[in-house]
Write an enzyme that holds these catalytic residues in place. Structure first.
Site, PDB file in Angstrom:
ATOM      1  N   SER A  25       0.827  -1.213   0.000  1.00 19.55           N
ATOM      2  CA  SER A  25       0.000   0.000   0.000  1.00 19.55           C
ATOM      3  C   SER A  25       0.862   1.264   0.000  1.00 19.55           C
ATOM      4  O   SER A  25       1.862   1.357   0.715  1.00 19.55           O
ATOM      5  CB  SER A  25      -0.907   0.011   1.227  1.00 19.55           C
ATOM      6  OG  SER A  25      -1.558   1.267   1.309  1.00 19.55           O
ATOM      7  N   LYS A  74     -13.743  -3.705   2.197  1.00 19.79           N
ATOM      8  CA  LYS A  74     -14.517  -2.530   1.776  1.00 19.79           C
ATOM      9  C   LYS A  74     -16.041  -2.692   1.847  1.00 19.79           C
ATOM     10  O   LYS A  74     -16.745  -1.755   2.175  1.00 19.79           O
ATOM     11  CB  LYS A  74     -14.167  -2.185   0.328  1.00 19.79           C
ATOM     12  CG  LYS A  74     -13.000  -1.264   0.178  1.00 19.79           C
ATOM     13  CD  LYS A  74     -12.841  -0.883  -1.293  1.00 19.79           C
ATOM     14  CE  LYS A  74     -11.848   0.215  -1.456  1.00 19.79           C
ATOM     15  NZ  LYS A  74     -11.698   0.673  -2.835  1.00 19.79           N
ATOM     16  N   ASP A 110     -13.227   7.190  -3.140  1.00 22.59           N
ATOM     17  CA  ASP A 110     -12.727   6.726  -4.448  1.00 22.59           C
ATOM     18  C   ASP A 110     -13.350   7.530  -5.595  1.00 22.59           C
ATOM     19  O   ASP A 110     -12.682   7.858  -6.571  1.00 22.59           O
ATOM     20  CB  ASP A 110     -13.037   5.237  -4.642  1.00 22.59           C
ATOM     21  CG  ASP A 110     -12.128   4.351  -3.805  1.00 22.59           C
ATOM     22  OD1 ASP A 110     -10.990   4.773  -3.513  1.00 22.59           O
ATOM     23  OD2 ASP A 110     -12.558   3.243  -3.428  1.00 22.59           O
ATOM     24  N   GLY A 136     -16.373  -3.450  -8.401  1.00 24.38           N
ATOM     25  CA  GLY A 136     -16.441  -2.493  -7.298  1.00 24.38           C
ATOM     26  C   GLY A 136     -15.842  -1.141  -7.660  1.00 24.38           C
ATOM     27  O   GLY A 136     -16.404  -0.094  -7.314  1.00 24.38           O
ATOM     28  N   ASN A 156     -18.576  -3.927 -20.500  1.00 22.76           N
ATOM     29  CA  ASN A 156     -17.965  -4.974 -19.682  1.00 22.76           C
ATOM     30  C   ASN A 156     -17.897  -6.298 -20.431  1.00 22.76           C
ATOM     31  O   ASN A 156     -18.723  -6.586 -21.294  1.00 22.76           O
ATOM     32  CB  ASN A 156     -18.777  -5.169 -18.391  1.00 22.76           C
ATOM     33  CG  ASN A 156     -18.031  -5.991 -17.363  1.00 22.76           C
ATOM     34  OD1 ASN A 156     -16.854  -5.745 -17.120  1.00 22.76           O
ATOM     35  ND2 ASN A 156     -18.682  -6.976 -16.782  1.00 22.76           N
ATOM     36  N   TYR A 220      -2.380   1.683 -11.448  1.00 21.89           N
ATOM     37  CA  TYR A 220      -1.260   2.609 -11.198  1.00 21.89           C
ATOM     38  C   TYR A 220       0.104   1.930 -11.201  1.00 21.89           C
ATOM     39  O   TYR A 220       1.126   2.587 -11.035  1.00 21.89           O
ATOM     40  CB  TYR A 220      -1.473   3.402  -9.908  1.00 21.89           C
ATOM     41  CG  TYR A 220      -1.547   2.595  -8.646  1.00 21.89           C
ATOM     42  CD1 TYR A 220      -2.767   2.286  -8.072  1.00 21.89           C
ATOM     43  CD2 TYR A 220      -0.390   2.155  -8.006  1.00 21.89           C
ATOM     44  CE1 TYR A 220      -2.849   1.544  -6.904  1.00 21.89           C
ATOM     45  CE2 TYR A 220      -0.452   1.415  -6.847  1.00 21.89           C
ATOM     46  CZ  TYR A 220      -1.683   1.116  -6.299  1.00 21.89           C
ATOM     47  OH  TYR A 220      -1.760   0.379  -5.155  1.00 21.89           O
TER      48      TYR A 220
HETATM   49  P1  ATR Z   1     -12.727  -4.307  -8.653  1.00 23.85           P
HETATM   50  O1  ATR Z   1     -13.361  -4.355  -7.293  1.00 23.85           O
HETATM   51  O2  ATR Z   1     -11.271  -3.936  -8.620  1.00 23.85           O
HETATM   52  O3  ATR Z   1     -13.494  -3.477  -9.600  1.00 23.85           O
HETATM   53  P2  ATR Z   1     -13.900  -6.730  -9.598  1.00 23.85           P
HETATM   54  O4  ATR Z   1     -15.118  -6.409  -8.811  1.00 23.85           O
HETATM   55  O5  ATR Z   1     -13.362  -8.110  -9.549  1.00 23.85           O
HETATM   56  O6  ATR Z   1     -12.694  -5.805  -9.169  1.00 23.85           O
HETATM   57  O7  ATR Z   1     -14.185  -6.305 -11.119  1.00 23.85           O
HETATM   58  C1  ATR Z   1     -13.238  -6.490 -12.114  1.00 23.85           C
HETATM   59  C2  ATR Z   1     -13.836  -6.032 -13.460  1.00 23.85           C
HETATM   60  O8  ATR Z   1     -12.808  -6.182 -14.430  1.00 23.85           O
HETATM   61  C3  ATR Z   1     -15.007  -6.853 -13.920  1.00 23.85           C
HETATM   62  O9  ATR Z   1     -15.908  -6.017 -14.596  1.00 23.85           O
HETATM   63  C4  ATR Z   1     -14.359  -7.852 -14.877  1.00 23.85           C
HETATM   64  O10 ATR Z   1     -15.195  -8.295 -15.931  1.00 23.85           O
HETATM   65  P3  ATR Z   1     -16.254  -9.496 -15.725  1.00 23.85           P
HETATM   66  O11 ATR Z   1     -17.447  -8.881 -15.076  1.00 23.85           O
HETATM   67  O12 ATR Z   1     -16.519  -9.986 -17.091  1.00 23.85           O
HETATM   68  O13 ATR Z   1     -15.557 -10.517 -14.859  1.00 23.85           O
HETATM   69  C5  ATR Z   1     -13.274  -7.037 -15.475  1.00 23.85           C
HETATM   70  N1  ATR Z   1     -12.160  -7.863 -15.936  1.00 23.85           N
HETATM   71  C6  ATR Z   1     -11.345  -8.644 -15.193  1.00 23.85           C
HETATM   72  N2  ATR Z   1     -10.430  -9.255 -15.960  1.00 23.85           N
HETATM   73  C7  ATR Z   1     -10.662  -8.841 -17.230  1.00 23.85           C
HETATM   74  C8  ATR Z   1     -10.081  -9.115 -18.515  1.00 23.85           C
HETATM   75  N3  ATR Z   1      -9.023  -9.947 -18.629  1.00 23.85           N
HETATM   76  N4  ATR Z   1     -10.608  -8.523 -19.605  1.00 23.85           N
HETATM   77  C9  ATR Z   1     -11.670  -7.698 -19.519  1.00 23.85           C
HETATM   78  N5  ATR Z   1     -12.289  -7.393 -18.348  1.00 23.85           N
HETATM   79  C10 ATR Z   1     -11.794  -7.961 -17.225  1.00 23.85           C
END
Ligand code: ATR
Length: 279
Positions: A25, A74, A110, A136, A156, A220
């Protein structure tokens, strides 16, 4: 680097981040630098825990003044709070807790990080935006954009998730491939594409990026992702995840202390930590 020295004594106020993993972090360096700069008798530590309930009990019991909250705490911290604010309830996640005489207040900064980082580059009201991802992080960004009067389309990989979120926040939804064709003022990546094992890959092609005026990546590490590289090559405004991280931390600092956050000091501390990272 720090302009003032603060003595740690019996009056020192404790703050921290609760998360797992939390060792990487960047929040401690930013907040401790800010305390030092303003001569505030406070210390900010990283607590590696996923035991949200007991972390909150510790906060009340030991008089810990504030927490930053990260994965996986969270969402589940909400039920531990005495007063979650509207941002927490709408986003469904809390990243900041304040202990005020034993009462735990929760907010989410955020979305402020996303909105203020964009506002530094363009007026946001009335603009159009495409959000990549429906998790999230996307929820916080979408909340902030909608609150600021932006017309949002969520793209998405799993289109059903985009549709569900779009219904909740009154947006449009599409599959991620649509981001290649849609035209909008703003493009924001909230997926992990570009980091870790996906480093060097981009959720939108170099050609697709030309459809947007400003591109922001919440990733980042690395600070300049392939997506941002495409944006810069095309002469578009680019905002990296460090900017959002900085702005959300400044909002946390202000929520806890009631004082304006020292931006330059926090930014320098963040940049110093990034440039000296050994991992
Ligand atoms: P966070 O809390 O960081 O947002 P999350 O809730 O796991 O993490 O959400 C990750 C997002 O990134 C999701 O929308 C996921 O798409 P899916 O809903 O289809 O799972 C997207 N994501 C993760 N890996 C991905 C990839 N390789 N290509 C495109 N989208 C991806």
């Amino acid at each position: 680097m720090n302009e003032q020295t603060v003595t740690i004594d019996a009056a020192t106020c404790l703050y921290g981040i609760i998360g797992r993993p939390v060792r990487h972090s960047l929040s401690p360096v930013m907040h401790n630098a800010a305390f030092c700069r303003l001569g505030i008798n406070g210390v900010y530590l990283a607590f590696d825990t996923d035991d949200t309930a007991r972390a909150c009990m510790s906060m009340r019991c030991l008089g810990i003044k504030g927490y930053s909250v990260t994965i996986p705490n969270k969402e589940r911290i909400i039920s531990e709070l005495d007063e979650p604010d509207e941002t927490v309830l709408r986003i469904g996640a809390c990243n900041t807790v304040k202990n005020s005489a034993g009462r735990l207040f929760g907010t989410n900064t955020d979305w402020i990080g996303a909105v203020k980082a964009i506002e530094k580059k363009m007026d946001i009201a009335g603009k159009t935006a495409v959000i990549l991802g429906a998790g999230g992080s996307a929820r916080a960004v979408i909340y902030g954009l909608k609150k600021s009067g932006v017309d949002v389309t969520i793209c998405n990989r799993t289109v059903e998730k985009a549709e569900k979120l779009a219904k909740e926040f009154n947006c449009k939804a599409a599959g991620i491939g649509h981001a290649e064709k849609i035209r909008a003022d703003i493009l924001i990546n909230t997926t992990p594409v570009g980091m870790g094992s996906l480093s060097g890959t981009s959720p939108v092609s170099g050609q697709g990026v030309m459809n947007y005026g400003l591109v922001m990546d919440i990733v980042y590490s690395p600070p300049v992702t392939r997506l941002l590289q495409y944006a810069m090559n095309a002469g578009r405004a680019a905002i990296n995840g460090l900017e959002m991280l900085l702005v959300q931390a400044m909002a946390q600092f202000e929520y806890w202390t009631g004082r304006p956050a020292p931006e330059e000091t926090m930014k320098k501390a963040l940049e110093y930590a990034i440039s000296h990272e050994t991992h």
